[in-house]
Write an enzyme that holds these catalytic residues in place. Sequence first.
Site, PDB file in Angstrom:
ATOM      1  N   GLY A 297     -32.839 -82.026  60.367  1.00 34.04           N
ATOM      2  CA  GLY A 297     -33.662 -81.561  61.476  1.00 34.04           C
ATOM      3  C   GLY A 297     -33.586 -82.483  62.672  1.00 34.04           C
ATOM      4  N   SER A 298     -34.695 -82.604  63.376  1.00 33.93           N
ATOM      5  CA  SER A 298     -34.708 -83.312  64.663  1.00 33.93           C
ATOM      6  C   SER A 298     -34.516 -84.815  64.536  1.00 33.93           C
ATOM      7  CB  SER A 298     -36.030 -83.031  65.393  1.00 33.93           C
ATOM      8  OG  SER A 298     -36.139 -81.652  65.703  1.00 33.93           O
TER       9      SER A 298
END
Length: 582
Positions: A297-298
Amino acid sequence: MKPRLSENDTQARSYRWRSLVVLSLVVLGALGLAARAVELQLVDHGFLAKQGDDRSMRIAKIAAHRGAITDRYGEPLALSTPVDCIWVNPQELNDNIDQLPKLAKALKQDQDFLARRITSNLDREFLYLVRHMPPEQAARVKALGIPGVYLLREYRRYYPAGEVAGHVVGFTTVDDQGQEGLELGFDQLLNGEDGAKRVIQDMLGRYVENVESIRAPRPGGDLVTSIDLRIQYLAYRELKSAMQEYTARAGSVIVIDVDTGEVLAMVNQPSYNPNDREQLKPELYRNRAATDIFEPGSSVKPFIMAAALASGQYRPDSVVDTSPGFFKVGNKVEEDEHNLGAIDLATILAKSSNVGTAKVALSLQPERIWSTLTALGLGQVTGGGYPGESAGMLSNYSHWRPVGIATLSHGYGLSVTPLQLAHAYATIGAGGIRRPISFERVTGPVPGERVLDPKVCSDLIQMMEQVVEKGGTATRAALIGYRVSGKTGTAFKSIAGGYSTDKIMAVFAGLVPASHPKLATVVVIDEPSRDVQQVGILAQGGTVAAPVFSSVMAGALRLMDIPPDDLQNVPATTLVQASEAP
């Protein structure tokens, strides 16, 4: 005509003949015995001596002591303690089968089961009945004096830290061979070489004389690990608490020393106790931090920003227009939770803007992004030699398409392990010098390979500080008195046909103190409850993983005596206590 012999003469003659016959027989017998004695003593002596030795002389094993495993300060993580095993010669024991009830009672085994084991192995001369029995209990079995029952000294592995260090240390087989974790990875160092001696034993199997030493045992070497058991316990406690609070499926925490690449703590949940062999199940003892891969993810967005800064096309204050809060790439729409408008790179990280990161990534050469990710170690093992470690997945940039670059920019389409992610952040914290991960304690400076410009890393660390400051996505990662630099990640898990809408990986990766990073830490929580009713928050990296990071680092920084670098936020009482300390 011969005169007739009298009856007395006849008896005398008969006596003389009988005497001669008897004497002859005695002489012949004596000569035969003498000849046989000569044959036994001179001709057949070697053969007979060997046969006698074969029946009374044995080669006995002298068990070697497996080396100890300790943490970096000498606290024991794995020790070998002397135990005994009970073994039998089924052929001998079968001849004394009436003793079986007594033996079964002493061993606390079912008599019928024991009888079946004995009678079904009559073609063997060695059969284990019980392994790793405490010496005092084994001595009581031996005292029964049952023919065919013997003791053998061996060693059993004991793990004082139990499940706190179970995943990183691993465990051995019942024969004391490394099977998982550091026990397996350093088996050649830890495993000694058994010795041997020639002994004479009596008919009951008791050693009555040591004839000679054939080979002295070589004890195994000790392993001093990089683990700090104090930090290991902190990470274990905080991760377990978070698992219970958020009813998560699994989780991992990694703490790395930025200056040396040493792993100071590595914990997973669910955990297991290596002292209890009934808990040795793959779903429990698998070291998820090194073997399990996930889409981060981020938490990879800082790597995209590193590529942007390294390209020369961007500076930390470069502005990217994210209006109207979404944009279409191919058949996919990238969107933010809110329209953030025109924002700089630091704000892109602080607000975790998918649109901003995707636009930056698409403006760069794919090779630039790929080279930055590989320079940080993605798609490669970390070099620590941990058995079973995964290299993750990162495809070559030649296969990338615009939609793939956009999704990769916020952590989809590539996979990492928690250890790999922590290693990448440690490289940024070290000013762009990538050092191999080490599970052994190291002394002195550790050389590394420069993979990023130090100015890029310095700018990136400052930009990531805004993630933890007010308005960022990870305010719960903040520490009193210390500047924190890091990034959250909330990735939906891949399922058949696409991505789940309710199963996530919550991630926080950070560096402390931000002014001069000493520790790189990654927290991964697998499938926390998305709607956490008891605290009224949405389960995300910043709300689930970040608090674990904060709690672990608060204790670790104190234990390591790392001074605060944000004195404006240190309580006055703390400063007074520090000034009064001797």
